[in-house]
Design an enzyme around this catalytic site. Structure first.
Site, PDB file in Angstrom:
ATOM      1  N   TYR A  24       0.826  -1.227   0.000  1.00 35.53           N
ATOM      2  CA  TYR A  24       0.000   0.000   0.000  1.00 35.53           C
ATOM      3  C   TYR A  24       0.852   1.266   0.000  1.00 35.53           C
ATOM      4  O   TYR A  24       0.454   2.267   0.589  1.00 35.53           O
ATOM      5  CB  TYR A  24      -0.896   0.055   1.250  1.00 35.53           C
ATOM      6  CG  TYR A  24      -1.778  -1.138   1.456  1.00 35.53           C
ATOM      7  CD1 TYR A  24      -2.806  -1.420   0.577  1.00 35.53           C
ATOM      8  CD2 TYR A  24      -1.577  -1.988   2.534  1.00 35.53           C
ATOM      9  CE1 TYR A  24      -3.622  -2.516   0.766  1.00 35.53           C
ATOM     10  CE2 TYR A  24      -2.392  -3.091   2.726  1.00 35.53           C
ATOM     11  CZ  TYR A  24      -3.409  -3.343   1.836  1.00 35.53           C
ATOM     12  OH  TYR A  24      -4.218  -4.417   2.023  1.00 35.53           O
ATOM     13  N   TYR A 152     -14.124  -4.947   3.737  1.00 32.82           N
ATOM     14  CA  TYR A 152     -12.764  -5.294   3.317  1.00 32.82           C
ATOM     15  C   TYR A 152     -12.483  -6.707   3.822  1.00 32.82           C
ATOM     16  O   TYR A 152     -12.542  -6.968   5.024  1.00 32.82           O
ATOM     17  CB  TYR A 152     -11.714  -4.323   3.892  1.00 32.82           C
ATOM     18  CG  TYR A 152     -10.313  -4.770   3.527  1.00 32.82           C
ATOM     19  CD1 TYR A 152      -9.805  -4.541   2.259  1.00 32.82           C
ATOM     20  CD2 TYR A 152      -9.521  -5.480   4.437  1.00 32.82           C
ATOM     21  CE1 TYR A 152      -8.537  -4.995   1.900  1.00 32.82           C
ATOM     22  CE2 TYR A 152      -8.262  -5.930   4.087  1.00 32.82           C
ATOM     23  CZ  TYR A 152      -7.779  -5.682   2.816  1.00 32.82           C
ATOM     24  OH  TYR A 152      -6.531  -6.153   2.462  1.00 32.82           O
TER      25      TYR A 152
HETATM   26  C1  LIG Z   1     -11.640  -8.255   8.131  1.00 39.32           C
HETATM   27  C2  LIG Z   1     -10.404  -8.641   7.383  1.00 39.32           C
HETATM   28  N1  LIG Z   1     -10.410  -9.738   6.613  1.00 39.32           N
HETATM   29  C3  LIG Z   1      -9.322 -10.132   5.944  1.00 39.32           C
HETATM   30  C4  LIG Z   1      -8.151  -9.413   6.009  1.00 39.32           C
HETATM   31  C5  LIG Z   1      -6.950  -9.865   5.230  1.00 39.32           C
HETATM   32  O1  LIG Z   1      -5.969 -10.362   6.104  1.00 39.32           O
HETATM   33  P1  LIG Z   1      -4.457 -10.466   5.619  1.00 39.32           P
HETATM   34  O2  LIG Z   1      -3.926  -9.079   5.560  1.00 39.32           O
HETATM   35  O3  LIG Z   1      -3.784 -11.300   6.665  1.00 39.32           O
HETATM   36  O4  LIG Z   1      -4.462 -11.130   4.293  1.00 39.32           O
HETATM   37  C6  LIG Z   1      -8.095  -8.263   6.785  1.00 39.32           C
HETATM   38  C7  LIG Z   1      -6.876  -7.462   6.860  1.00 39.32           C
HETATM   39  O5  LIG Z   1      -6.836  -6.361   7.336  1.00 39.32           O
HETATM   40  C8  LIG Z   1      -9.257  -7.860   7.497  1.00 39.32           C
HETATM   41  O6  LIG Z   1      -9.276  -6.756   8.250  1.00 39.32           O
END
Ligand SMILES: Cc1ncc(COP(=O)(O)O)c(C=O)c1O
Length: 451
Positions: A24, A152
């Site tokens: 990012y 997200y």
């Molecule tokens: C709710 C949610 N799901 C999935 C993810 C993805 O996780 P990762 O960054 O370990 O791939 C995030 C990451 O911030 C998240 O907040």
């Protein structure tokens, strides 16, 4: 002043700049990365001698503090015994111990643990399980997924597909599968223009209509229960979560709870689904699962889902896996982390943190640039606006985020606002004095910005 050098110099940051590409990060304009060489408790230590309070739990993963003695010991002991073995056809004690602990602690009915290695893969597994479940059930038309606005769920292609259409995903739209999106209960910016004090969670109506329109093509609804994270730190009324479960039952679709962020106490309960006393059909876990030590994902489902995969027909197998599935080091640390929850009443500590955040942040509510202040569990959130009447803001790309980040860092506090949304999410081991100090920094910076 605890100010970082504006040019990377010749140390770690300069060597990094020569070769490394950060997540990012617009590599042309971003300031040099913080050269972190150590961590203990809530603090990070930099190569150039600064001590920084980790106010973001290193991207929401850390809960018991950096370099915790009990977790270090669990990791070292496991490394001495077995560092890794593939997980198809093999098993090992940490994976089984962890599965037993998780199933005992998760909402009742979640009984079958499928390991992967991060939050996005935990979501990919959930999406693929849900898709194949309906094939197993003899209803192959059910392929449609429903997500919420501001969602997200990660950065892999499936996880992006079920996330909000945003700058995070737009370049990849042609790669993604189409989904339906329904209103989220973003009370400060209510999609229906209502007030929480008087509404009847009317925003659930959009999900209801979406599921009705999809009829027998709907496969699953995926949500981040109680706290939508990267989409703007949006806190929910528990009634909305209960309503999602009710609608999934009524329309006969699977409910996927993505607790990658919310799991393991972050919202004040061990799992956010507990706020509404619901059991999803599939839950996704990662981040604090290993207390922020090592990458690990777990997707846990009910017997009802799992049983549909059992067959003498090998095509019904769930064909999914990763080289580092159920890494023993990660599982051993996760087990040790769950021991800490039991031994130290960690959830009570999160409760005290929540009270302190509420008291400390409430005094910011009157600042002219503050639109909304919200707190859930160990997360304190301040949403900034350029006009309180219109609630206008530029969202994630609001230039105020990086400016504030730099000012917090000057004061020894690591925060990474999501554009106009400033949030403080420290490891739970933070002391009251440290909380008060961090809130003071936030108050002073926001007051100065406002002035
Ligand atoms: C709710 C949610 N799901 C999935 C993810 C993805 O996780 P990762 O960054 O370990 O791939 C995030 C990451 O911030 C998240 O907040």
């Amino acid at each position: 002043m605890n100010r970082p050098p504006s040019d990377p110099g010749s140390g770690l940051a300069a060597r990094d700049r020569a070769l490394v590409w950060h997540p990012y990060t617009q590599m042309r304009t971003a300031p040099p990365p913080l050269p972190v060489v150590g961590g203990k408790g809530v603090f990070l230590y930099t190569e150039d001698g600064r001590t920084i309070l980790d106010g973001i739990s290193s991207w929401w993963v850390n809960i018991h503090g950096h370099s915790h003695p009990a977790l270090n010991a669990a990791l070292a002991e496991q490394a001495d015994r077995l560092e890794h073995v593939m997980f198809a056809g093999c098993t090992h004690p940490p994976a089984v111990d962890l599965a037993e602990r998780l199933v005992a602690r998760l909402p009742r009915g979640l009984t079958r643990v499928f390991y992967s290695d991060n939050g996005s893969t935990a979501v990919e597994v959930a999406v693929k399980l849900a898709a194949q479940y309906w094939i197993n059930m003899g209803e192959p038309r059910r392929t449609a997924f429903v997500a919420l606005h501001h969602a997200y769920h990660g950065d892999t292609v499936g996880a992006m597909s079920v996330s909000e259409d945003s700058i995070f995903t737009r370049a990849f739209t042609p790669l993604m599968f189409p989904i339906s999106r329904a209103d989220a209960p973003y009370c400060y910016r209510c999609p229906l223009g209502l007030e929480r004090a008087t509404c009847k969670i009317d925003c659930l109506g959009d999900l209801e209509e979406t599921l009705a329109a999809l009829a027998d093509t709907a496969a699953a609804v995926i949500v981040e229960p109680m706290l939508q994270g990267a989409g703007g730190m949006i806190t929910w009324p528990a009634e909305f979560l209960a309503g999602v479960r009710r609608l999934c039952d009524r329309f006969g679709v699977l409910m996927i709870a993505d607790e990658v962020l919310t799991g393991f106490g972050r919202t004040g309960r061990m799992f956010a689904c507990e706020h509404a006393n619901v059991t999803p059909d599939i839950i996704c876990l990662s981040k604090a699962l290993t207390a922020g030590y090592l990458p690990l994902g777990a997707t846990v489902t009910t017997d009802a889902v799992y049983d549909t995969f059992l067959s003498s027909d090998r095509t019904r197998t769930f064909f999914h896996g990763h080289s580092f599935t159920a890494n023993p080091l990660a599982c051993a640390v996760a087990v040790a982390s769950l021991d800490l929850f039991r031994e130290h009443d960690v959830l009570a500590r999160v409760g005290r943190l929540e009270s302190r955040l509420r008291a400390g942040l409430s005094r910011l509510a009157d600042l002219p640039s503050v639109g909304d202040v919200r707190v859930i569990g160990g997360v304190g959130i301040v949403e900034l606006v350029s006009d309180r009447n219109t609630r206008k803001s530029d969202g994630y790309l609001d230039g105020i985020g990086p400016r504030l980040s730099a000012q917090f860092l000057d004061r020894g506090l690591l925060l990474r606002p999501l554009g106009n949304v400033v949030y403080f999410m420290p490891p739970y081991c933070i002391t009251d004095d440290q909380v008060d100090w961090a809130l003071e920094q936030i108050a002073e910076v926001l007051t100065a910005v406002t002035a």
